[in-house]
Design an enzyme around this catalytic site. Structure first.
Site, PDB file in Angstrom:
ATOM      1  N   ASN A  35      61.338  35.609  26.601  1.00  0.00           N
ATOM      2  CA  ASN A  35      60.187  35.148  25.824  1.00  0.00           C
ATOM      3  C   ASN A  35      60.675  34.880  24.403  1.00  0.00           C
ATOM      4  OD1 ASN A  35      57.818  34.824  24.414  1.00  0.00           O
ATOM      5  ND2 ASN A  35      57.094  36.928  24.705  1.00  0.00           N
ATOM      6  N   TRP A  36      60.783  33.612  24.064  1.00  0.00           N
ATOM      7  CA  TRP A  36      61.355  33.256  22.751  1.00  0.00           C
ATOM      8  C   TRP A  36      60.315  33.374  21.631  1.00  0.00           C
ATOM      9  CZ3 TRP A  36      64.910  28.336  23.760  1.00  0.00           C
ATOM     10  CH2 TRP A  36      65.873  28.678  24.735  1.00  0.00           C
ATOM     11  N   LYS A  37      59.083  33.612  21.993  1.00  0.00           N
ATOM     12  CA  LYS A  37      57.991  33.759  21.012  1.00  0.00           C
ATOM     13  C   LYS A  37      57.987  32.569  20.037  1.00  0.00           C
ATOM     14  CE  LYS A  37      58.231  38.707  21.616  1.00  0.00           C
ATOM     15  NZ  LYS A  37      57.860  40.005  21.119  1.00  0.00           N
ATOM     16  N   HIS A  88      50.082  38.469  26.859  1.00  0.00           N
ATOM     17  CA  HIS A  88      51.072  39.252  26.106  1.00  0.00           C
ATOM     18  C   HIS A  88      50.320  40.091  25.064  1.00  0.00           C
ATOM     19  CE1 HIS A  88      54.327  40.213  23.371  1.00  0.00           C
ATOM     20  NE2 HIS A  88      55.157  39.957  24.373  1.00  0.00           N
ATOM     21  N   GLU A 137      50.808  40.559  22.071  1.00  0.00           N
ATOM     22  CA  GLU A 137      50.606  39.865  20.784  1.00  0.00           C
ATOM     23  C   GLU A 137      49.402  38.924  20.869  1.00  0.00           C
ATOM     24  OE1 GLU A 137      54.626  38.474  20.487  1.00  0.00           O
ATOM     25  OE2 GLU A 137      55.280  40.539  20.167  1.00  0.00           O
ATOM     26  N   GLU A 172      54.570  46.126  29.746  1.00  0.00           N
ATOM     27  CA  GLU A 172      55.159  46.132  28.409  1.00  0.00           C
ATOM     28  C   GLU A 172      54.426  47.152  27.542  1.00  0.00           C
ATOM     29  OE1 GLU A 172      57.382  42.253  27.640  1.00  0.00           O
ATOM     30  OE2 GLU A 172      55.355  41.966  26.933  1.00  0.00           O
ATOM     31  N   GLY A 218      59.628  45.069  20.465  1.00  0.00           N
ATOM     32  CA  GLY A 218      60.212  44.695  19.169  1.00  0.00           C
ATOM     33  C   GLY A 218      60.462  45.879  18.255  1.00  0.00           C
ATOM     34  N   SER A 266      61.945  46.077  24.275  1.00  0.00           N
ATOM     35  CA  SER A 266      63.279  46.419  23.761  1.00  0.00           C
ATOM     36  C   SER A 266      64.312  46.575  24.876  1.00  0.00           C
ATOM     37  CB  SER A 266      63.220  47.667  22.881  1.00  0.00           C
ATOM     38  OG  SER A 266      62.398  47.427  21.754  1.00  0.00           O
ATOM     39  N   GLY A 307      62.247  39.928  24.846  1.00  0.00           N
ATOM     40  CA  GLY A 307      61.949  39.207  23.613  1.00  0.00           C
ATOM     41  C   GLY A 307      63.206  39.019  22.780  1.00  0.00           C
ATOM     42  N   GLY A 308      63.446  39.942  21.878  1.00  0.00           N
ATOM     43  CA  GLY A 308      64.538  39.814  20.907  1.00  0.00           C
ATOM     44  C   GLY A 308      65.885  39.464  21.523  1.00  0.00           C
TER      45      GLY A 308
HETATM   46  C1  PEP Z   1      58.201  40.926  24.569  1.00  0.00           C
HETATM   47  O1  PEP Z   1      57.635  40.591  23.558  1.00  0.00           O
HETATM   48  O2  PEP Z   1      57.824  40.482  25.664  1.00  0.00           O
HETATM   49  C2  PEP Z   1      59.303  41.862  24.442  1.00  0.00           C
HETATM   50  C3  PEP Z   1      59.596  42.611  25.468  1.00  0.00           C
HETATM   51  O3  PEP Z   1      59.951  41.903  23.222  1.00  0.00           O
HETATM   52  P1  PEP Z   1      61.259  42.782  22.862  1.00  0.00           P
HETATM   53  O4  PEP Z   1      62.233  42.637  23.985  1.00  0.00           O
HETATM   54  O5  PEP Z   1      61.747  42.206  21.584  1.00  0.00           O
HETATM   55  O6  PEP Z   1      60.782  44.199  22.713  1.00  0.00           O
END
Ligand code: PEP
Length: 258
Positions: free
Chosen positions: A10-12, A96, A98, A168, A174, A214, A235-236
């Site tokens: 997920n590149w957000k 998600h 967010e 999640e 994050g 994470s 994500g990251g």
């Molecule tokens: C996400 O936002 O779906 C996610 C899992 O982010 P991160 O890996 O950065 O925690």
């Protein structure tokens, strides 16, 4: 039949279309031909076309990060399922945390979007998860039970095989804090039991449940070894080509052992 593992990035709201092409060009040569697991990248809407052009002849699938529940019309700023399909998008992240916390998406909206996605043969990756306050007040199962029951209500049995769930924990997204493999497994098993209540045991056993929060190359092997963890939503680490490639390699290793 074992479930096919899925690693999704997920590149957000990161990467211009130009930057997104640079990233996908760094990823595809390393993993673009593997067939052991499923891989999805979800760039921003503005980069779907250019990233998609770089996925032709690869096994990497294109995902979107959101979709409208409406089919078309006067909904300024929204993007429909048909618009995504036209760009060869196959998966869409829905609900998600967010989107839930910053844009007010409720379980009822998540449900409408999920039904709209399935109707147009997009595979929804439906996100659920508890906040830190909810975990600390022992509400994790209550919250996730509700997110699953309402968010995945009324799905026709013949479409359910296309549903993917992502657990999640909001406190792990994050933040660098990861659920331990045992903590994640406990919730994944609970989610599978909820899916069985909705659609029966056989359907629940076939549904992929991803972990997100994470996930990184150094913790992925232990998470992916758990019985009910069928992949990751990342994500990251999905923004760093070598990390995403390493995560796909972890998925392949885990798949060989399951
Ligand atoms: C996400 O936002 O779906 C996610 C899992 O982010 P991160 O890996 O950065 O925690």
């Amino acid at each position: 039949m074992p479930r096919t593992l899925l690693i999704a990035g997920n590149w957000k709201m990161n990467k211009t279309a130009t930057e997104a092409v640079e990233l996908i060009k760094a990823i595809v040569p390393a993993i673009g031909k593997q067939t052991d697991i499923n891989v999805v990248v979800a760039p921003p809407f503005t980069a779907l076309q250019s990233v998609g052009e770089n996925l032709v002849n690869s096994t990497v699938n294109l995902g979107a990060q959101n979709v409208s529940e409406k089919p078309h019309g006067a909904y300024t700023g929204e993007v429909s399922t048909a618009m995504l399909r036209d760009l060869h998008v196959t998966h869409v992240i829905i609900g998600h945390s967010e989107r839930r916390s910053y844009y007010g998406e409720t379980d009822a909206i998540v449900n409408k979007k999920t039904l709209a996605a399935l109707e147009n043969t997009l595979k929804p990756i439906v996100c659920v998860g508890e906040t830190l306050a909810e975990r600390e007040s022992a509400k994790t199962f209550e919250v996730i039970g509700q997110q699953i029951t309402v968010g995945l209500a009324n799905i026709p049995a013949n479409q359910f095989a296309n549903v993917i769930v992502a657990y999640e924990p909001v406190w792990a997204i994050g933040t660098g804090k990861t659920a331990t493999p045992a903590m994640a497994q406990e919730v994944h098993a609970f989610i599978r039991a909820q899916l069985a209540k909705l659609q029966g045991e056989a359907a629940a056993q076939k549904t992929r449940i991803l972990y997100g929060g994470s996930m990184k190359p150094d913790n992925a092997d232990a998470l992916l070894a758990e019985a009910d963890i069928d992949g990751g939503l990342i994500g990251g680490a999905a923004l760093v080509a070598k990390d995403f490639i390493a995560l796909v390699e972890s998925g392949k290793k885990a798949s060989a052992r399951k």
